[in-house]
Write a protein that holds these residues in place. Sequence first.
Motif, PDB file in Angstrom:
ATOM      1  N   ALA A 131      -7.921   5.013-107.548  1.00 54.29           N
ATOM      2  CA  ALA A 131      -7.174   4.591-108.364  1.00 54.29           C
ATOM      3  C   ALA A 131      -6.174   6.325-108.395  1.00 54.29           C
ATOM      4  O   ALA A 131      -5.267   6.932-107.609  1.00 54.29           O
TER       5      ALA A 131
ATOM      6  N   SER B 264      -6.834   8.803-105.854  1.00 54.47           N
ATOM      7  CA  SER B 264      -5.636   9.123-104.659  1.00 54.47           C
ATOM      8  C   SER B 264      -4.785   9.338-105.185  1.00 54.47           C
ATOM      9  O   SER B 264      -3.730  10.087-104.388  1.00 54.47           O
ATOM     10  N   VAL B 265      -4.495   8.725-106.484  1.00 57.92           N
ATOM     11  CA  VAL B 265      -2.809   9.287-106.631  1.00 57.92           C
ATOM     12  C   VAL B 265      -3.686  11.204-107.233  1.00 57.92           C
ATOM     13  O   VAL B 265      -2.261  11.444-106.322  1.00 57.92           O
TER      14      VAL B 265
ATOM     15  N   LEU C  17      -2.814  -0.767-108.591  1.00 58.63           N
ATOM     16  CA  LEU C  17      -2.733   0.043-109.378  1.00 58.63           C
ATOM     17  C   LEU C  17      -2.391   1.364-109.267  1.00 58.63           C
ATOM     18  O   LEU C  17      -1.868   2.704-109.181  1.00 58.63           O
ATOM     19  N   ALA C  18      -2.860   2.156-107.883  1.00 57.32           N
ATOM     20  CA  ALA C  18      -2.001   3.501-107.557  1.00 57.32           C
ATOM     21  C   ALA C  18      -1.575   3.363-107.024  1.00 57.32           C
ATOM     22  O   ALA C  18      -0.346   4.524-107.399  1.00 57.32           O
ATOM     23  N   SER C  19      -0.675   2.661-106.395  1.00 58.76           N
ATOM     24  CA  SER C  19       0.872   2.862-105.917  1.00 58.76           C
ATOM     25  C   SER C  19       2.222   2.057-106.889  1.00 58.76           C
ATOM     26  O   SER C  19       3.240   2.961-107.252  1.00 58.76           O
ATOM     27  N   HIS C  20       1.446   1.648-108.086  1.00 54.83           N
ATOM     28  CA  HIS C  20       2.016   1.746-108.936  1.00 54.83           C
ATOM     29  C   HIS C  20       1.800   3.183-110.118  1.00 54.83           C
ATOM     30  O   HIS C  20       3.256   3.271-110.453  1.00 54.83           O
ATOM     31  N   LEU C  21       0.725   3.336-110.447  1.00 53.34           N
ATOM     32  CA  LEU C  21       1.120   4.621-111.025  1.00 53.34           C
ATOM     33  C   LEU C  21       0.870   5.905-110.406  1.00 53.34           C
ATOM     34  O   LEU C  21       2.356   6.395-110.724  1.00 53.34           O
ATOM     35  N   THR C  22       1.874   5.993-108.590  1.00 50.17           N
ATOM     36  CA  THR C  22       1.866   6.833-108.544  1.00 50.17           C
ATOM     37  C   THR C  22       4.306   6.490-108.693  1.00 50.17           C
ATOM     38  O   THR C  22       3.943   7.352-109.229  1.00 50.17           O
ATOM     39  N   ALA C  23       4.560   5.223-108.529  1.00 49.84           N
ATOM     40  CA  ALA C  23       5.784   4.859-108.639  1.00 49.84           C
ATOM     41  C   ALA C  23       6.134   5.020-109.951  1.00 49.84           C
ATOM     42  O   ALA C  23       7.042   6.237-110.624  1.00 49.84           O
ATOM     43  N   ALA C  24       5.280   4.959-110.962  1.00 48.95           N
ATOM     44  CA  ALA C  24       5.169   5.507-112.265  1.00 48.95           C
ATOM     45  C   ALA C  24       5.514   7.094-112.764  1.00 48.95           C
ATOM     46  O   ALA C  24       6.795   7.488-113.215  1.00 48.95           O
TER      47      ALA C  24
ATOM     48  N   ILE D 164      10.313  -0.434-107.053  1.00 48.79           N
ATOM     49  CA  ILE D 164       8.941   0.319-107.052  1.00 48.79           C
ATOM     50  C   ILE D 164       7.377  -0.068-107.161  1.00 48.79           C
ATOM     51  O   ILE D 164       7.965  -1.507-107.689  1.00 48.79           O
ATOM     52  N   PRO D 165       6.829  -0.250-106.491  1.00 50.06           N
ATOM     53  CA  PRO D 165       6.861   0.964-105.270  1.00 50.06           C
ATOM     54  C   PRO D 165       7.782   0.735-103.905  1.00 50.06           C
ATOM     55  O   PRO D 165       7.603   0.374-103.710  1.00 50.06           O
TER      56      PRO D 165
ATOM     57  N   PRO E  71       8.051  -4.371-108.787  1.00 51.41           N
ATOM     58  CA  PRO E  71       7.927  -5.839-108.353  1.00 51.41           C
ATOM     59  C   PRO E  71       6.617  -6.556-109.411  1.00 51.41           C
ATOM     60  O   PRO E  71       5.974  -5.976-110.110  1.00 51.41           O
TER      61      PRO E  71
END
Lengths: 115, 263, 297
Positions: free
Chosen positions: A17, A20-21, B242-249, A112-113, B210
């Motif tokens: 994760a 990827s970020v 996790l990736a999308s939540h971390l990005t959004a945060a 979000i997201p 979400p």
Amino acid sequence: MSNTAKSATVIGAVAVAVASVAAMHGNTPAEAAAKEKCYGISLAGQNDCAAGPGTTCAGTSTVDYQGNAWTLVPAGDCVLYSTDASDEVYKLPATADGAPREGALDALERDIPSA
Amino acid sequence: MPKTPPPEAEAGQAAFAAALLDADAPIPADVAKIRGQAPEKRFAVYRNNVVVSLISALASAYPTVKRLVGAQFFDAMAGVYVREHPPISPMMIFYGAAFPGWVESFPPAETVPYLGGVARLERARREAYHAADIEPFTMEQFQAVASGVAPERMPELRFTAHPSLRLVRSAHPVFSIWADQNGHDVPVRQGGEDVMIIRPRSEVTMRQTPPGGFTFLSAMSAGQTLAAAAASAEAETQGFDLASHLTAALESGVFSGVKAPEG
Amino acid sequence: MADFTCEADIPARTGVGLKPEHYDAVLAAPEGTSDGSAHVAWFEIHCENYMGDGGPPHAALRAIRERFPISAHGVGLSIGAERGLDPEHLARLKKLVAWCDPGLFSEHLAWSTHDSGFLNDLLPVPYNEETVARVSDHISQVQDVVGRRMLLENPSTYLQFETSTLSEIDFLKEIAARSGCGLLLDVNNVYVSAVNHGYSAEAYLEGFPLDLVGEVHLGGHAEDEDDFGDPLLIDAHDRAVIDPVWALYDQVIAAIGPRPTLIEWDNDVPEWETLAAEARRADAVLARYANAKDAAA
């Protein structure tokens, strides 16, 4: 920390994760560059040194809500919303909607997201 | 019935303060009488100033709550609160911290079960508004830090929450109700909502998070590791991404820094 | 007595109380003016409103202080309280004064904090030796911590105390002598208290130690009546200054020459232009006596 959190699976998932970020193209919102003009004054709150409303009003009467004296019922825009758990749509049809709407000062995003 | 003797008036600021918040208390003994009488209306000016100014401070802190129950109900409710919880601090910008919890247990308001939740949102917005100004930790900064961390150490990353970050969880659709009341066109549906309030720079922003987001961000802002926060979120919400939540945060400016694993 | 530095960067012109409603109007004005009127020369803040950790209030104040001198007016110190000053609040005040660097710093002759909490009003004190000693000590403490000379403002009062043994003027003089503070003369407060307690405002001003006045306040008041139907004026700051108060102001400025003068309007805050018009009226008085002084020199 639980064993679960330490498991190899989670470590692998977190690493993937983060990777990827970390691999994303820079995408910082442009807010920093925007001219900051909105002071959101509705949130300001005030101390001041002015006196209030004179000799007769709320300060000299108390309302005992535990006795029978409390006769007030909520009577604002709460009537717009159902509190019946069986209602899927919480907001009732706005039949008598005349509620004042104030301008939005805030950016508002539903979720979000977004991706 | 035996008649209760009227309470004896005392002097000094203790007596003055007590009489301000209790309209039945006698006017302090050291207040000058006029034509032999205690000056009721003159003292009432101070009683009114105190109570009305505090009610007005609550009204400016909780405008949506006021709109929801109406001015008459709000002022009466606030009048009870200010006597039970007079401010401790002279900063009116922070008065009313206990109001949301108090509203939730205020019997006359129980027909509006979401009222306390809406009050929590308004309180969170007020706190975010006055929070310290710190540049949020950007995606670029994170990427720079992450590039120096070995993949197997990634789960040990800890973040520092931005000082303006507030998280509100409610069993009611408080975000939608607040938004609907403040000029945003959103449907208000049955069910609980999680809300993230943040002021990364000049403007207070509010987002519904979400599933899993609230738990993830709560754990992160409590200083837990990325792995622990992700595990908590996963335990609550299967398939937590996790990736999308971390990005959004990161894109929302939720953090002010990251602590790379030591050693 | 400590020697306090006092930046004299508040001009002997008119300022107005800074309200969030006016941030945009003030900052939209052309450089070097305020909304083109050029009659608002400085702004006064209520300290407590800028004691959060940051955010838009700080941003607005930083932007405004780049263009205008700022005066800091506290409303929450509770200098007249029987209990000691709140060290945490003093520390917040010190911090604010340090970053905001106001040209003038003032507080009220009043109390608002007791063991039961903060009462959010300017409550009256009896005028006697005990209060003189307490208030003087508190002011000395404030001046030591903040590092500035303080101006003490005369109050609007609605009642008097059996325990008062001094006139308000003798009381203020004695406190100024002991603490080294200056005075903020609120002319509307003089009028309000004079009517409420049945004395002459003109005579009060003749006895006032005008040489100690570092700033003047003007504001509007509301009218009510007491239990006997006698007039009871309320310092509401919710309307324009009335003519009798303008006349008293004229009397003051004629006697001591121009002083920094503030228009206060805190409730039912009007459009910026209405406030600016009040400022113009005060500025005209100041200009008249400034010119008279020049002509005499």
